[in-house]
Scaffold this motif. Structure first.
Motif, short mmCIF file in Angstrom:
data_model
loop_
_atom_site.label_atom_id
_atom_site.label_comp_id
_atom_site.label_asym_id
_atom_site.label_seq_id
_atom_site.Cartn_x
_atom_site.Cartn_y
_atom_site.Cartn_z
N LEU A 1 11.07 16.02 39.98
CA LEU A 1 11.93 17.02 39.34
C LEU A 1 12.71 16.31 38.23
CD1 LEU A 1 13.04 19.94 39.39
CD2 LEU A 1 14.73 19.18 41.07
N ILE A 2 12.43 16.66 36.99
CA ILE A 2 12.98 15.92 35.85
C ILE A 2 13.75 16.85 34.91
CG2 ILE A 2 11.12 14.20 35.95
CD1 ILE A 2 9.99 15.58 33.39
N GLY A 3 14.49 16.25 34.01
CA GLY A 3 15.26 17.00 33.03
C GLY A 3 16.43 16.15 32.57
N ALA A 4 17.01 16.53 31.45
CA ALA A 4 18.15 15.78 30.90
C ALA A 4 19.35 15.88 31.83
CB ALA A 4 18.50 16.32 29.51
N ASN A 5 20.31 14.96 31.66
CA ASN A 5 21.54 15.02 32.45
C ASN A 5 22.21 16.38 32.27
OD1 ASN A 5 22.15 11.62 31.51
ND2 ASN A 5 21.45 12.33 33.50
N GLY A 6 22.64 16.97 33.39
CA GLY A 6 23.37 18.24 33.32
C GLY A 6 22.51 19.48 33.29
N GLU A 7 21.19 19.32 33.40
CA GLU A 7 20.30 20.50 33.39
C GLU A 7 20.29 21.23 34.74
OE1 GLU A 7 18.35 22.12 31.00
OE2 GLU A 7 19.61 20.95 29.68
#
Length: 518
Positions: free
Chosen positions: A34-40
């Protein structure tokens, strides 16, 4: 078979939307990154599916009798409990079964023949479950996992309140692995783990037959254990088969297609608007103009994807210091007990040194001893001349009550509001983040606030304690670039070889001088 179904999930904090109409399905045996930029919203998503947080809208449903195990970034261990007690608590449900079995045995003496048959059947079921879960081998299983994670050398009777951040993470991970849940939920499990134990966890997850969802910004680790990516971006959750590199290719292609479709539609809209403007007043062409206007009104306008603010890190540099930044003489670091043999270390101007080694051997304590925050047990540290030191701590205090703006203003009271906002924005934080309380931000966003303090102070020596923990891929890449560009000196604790390779001029293996067995 579907283990978990999430339908039409919508959630936000105040006026800050995190998810909008998100759906998700987890199948048996899937190993998901599970990935994504900080705060997503990755940790928020985990909190929702584990029931810690109630979504604004949507439904979360688990298959019957599914046991989920969650390694949370922020779990607190109770003072007064030993490592052994925490690990053994993984089997609490089996101890409850044993207590039930003993209760049945006590009641059998006064039971009727019919009750006795029912008791015997229930007793048999419980005994089968206890055997299936190796109940009578619990002690040896606890020892096995503790040994694999380097906990036996700490002493299994040691109070968990006395452990370092990395050691606590190992205890929580060990408990989770002993529980053998039907699904593992792991939120940044490699934070604070040293290379040896990251390798062990990698082997464990590769052999793990059940499903797991893994949040990690450590791309080499992620790629080695997952077979599916879910990407959180712009309040959406999208599925990509394969590893992170396959995802990057597919995501780049998707963005290019969206951009091409957006540009094509904008060109069409401009043409239709121009035709309407030129022809709506003329009787001969009014009907054609109205037809074009109706087409415009019915058109589903393609939205251009909002670009995430990318951080820009530039460290301010103070005047050059003297040749030697610090020298230690027969320095023994520690608290009640020594963590090192006598150390005679020195660091010269321009060096970029990385401290490596297992958790709990004194890397952070050494940084604090050099700074004078922790007095040595014996020996001394001499700082050099003209030092302007910047110190990056691993974590912020959990009870912090300030907003991001207030945090920076306290550090730089002479800044105008524009300067404070601009400084935080350069670190990749949006307006909504900037106005939020620090404690509601993700670990990565909090790290960016701490970096913001460091970036805006003139320094010639940076002491960095695990600066990559929680940071997303873009922020890590930018931080490495900024540290390579920095003309001052760096002493850094880091467990990610991919980050410090090409940056470090020296690597100090702290296991060579520690007195602690890990």
């Amino acid at each position: 078979m579907s283990i978990l179904n999430v339908e039409h999930l919508t959630h936000g904090f105040g006026d800050r939307a995190i998810f909008h109409d998100v759906s998700f399905r987890l199948l048996k045996g899937e190993h998901i990154g599970l990935i994504g930029a900080n705060g997503e919203g990755k940790s928020t998503f985990m909190d929702i599916i584990t029931g810690k947080l109630t979504p604004d809208e949507g439904k979360v449903s688990w298959a019957k009798n599914v046991r989920a195990g969650y390694l949370d970034q922020h779990t607190v261990l109770e003072k007064g409990r030993s490592i052994r007690a925490v690990l053994s608590s993984a089997f609490d449900f089996l101890f409850e079964m044993e207590a039930k079995m003993n209760e049945i045995c006590d009641n059998m003496g006064n039971a009727s023949p019919q009750e006795l048959d029912a008791f015997m059947e229930e007793l048999g079921t419980i005994q089968e479950l206890l055997d299936a879960h190796d109940f009578y081998l619990i002690d040896s299983k606890v020892e096995e996992v503790a040994r694999a994670l380097g906990l036996t050398d700490l002493g299994l009777d040691r109070d968990v309140a006395d452990l370092s951040g990395g050691q606590r993470t190992k205890v929580l991970l060990g408990k989770l692995l002993l529980e053998k849940p039907d699904i593992l939920l792991l939120d940044e499990p490699t934070n604070y783990l040293d290379a040896e134990h990251i390798e062990w966890l990698k082997r464990y997850l590769n052999e793990y037959e059940n499903a797991f969802i893994l949040i990690s910004h450590d791309i080499p680790f992620l790629n080695s254990v997952i077979n599916l990516i879910y990407h959180m971006d712009n309040q959406e959750l999208n599925r990509y088969p394969g590893d992170y590199h396959r995802f990057q290719e597919a995501y780049a292609m998707k963005k290019a297609q969206q951009e091409a479709a957006y540009n094509k539609q904008q060109k069409e809209i401009a043409g239709l608007k121009d035709f309407v403007a030129r022809n709506k007043a003329r009787v001969a062409t009014r009907n054609m103009a109205m037809s074009r206007q109706k087409k415009l009104d019915k058109m589903e306008v393609i939205e251009r994807s909002a670009e995430k603010p990318k951080p820009e890190f530039h460290f301010l540099e103070a005047r050059a210091p003297g040749r030697y930044l610090f020298r230690s003489q027969e320095l023994v670091i520690g608290y009640e007990e020594p963590l090192s043999s006598p150390l005679n270390l020195e660091m010269e101007r321009g060096e970029k040194i990385v401290l490596t080694g297992a958790n709990g051997i004194g890397k952070t304590t050494l940084l604090k001893s050099i700074l004078g925050l922790v007095p040595p047990l014996s020996g001394r540290v001499e700082q050099g001349d003209y030092l302007n030191i910047g110190y990056f701590e691993q974590e912020m205090p959990p009870d912090i009550a300030t907003t991001c703006i207030e945090e920076i203003w306290q550090e730089f009271p002479g800044f105008s509001q524009y300067q404070v906002r601009s400084a935080l924005a350069k670190c990749g934080l949006t307006t909504k983040h900037i106005e939020s309380k620090v404690k509601v931000l993700s670990g990565g966003e909090q790290a960016k606030v701490r970096l913001c303090k460091l970036l805006n102070r003139e320094t010639n020596l940076l002491l960095l304690d695990e600066p990559t923990n929680h940071l997303d891929v873009d922020a890590k890449e930018e931080l490495k670039r900024a540290l390579e560009e920095y003309r001052g000196s760096i002493l850094m604790v880091c467990h990610e070889p991919d980050f410090y390779q090409g940056l470090a001029t020296q690597i100090w293996d702290c296991s060579k001088w520690t007195t602690r067995l890990v």
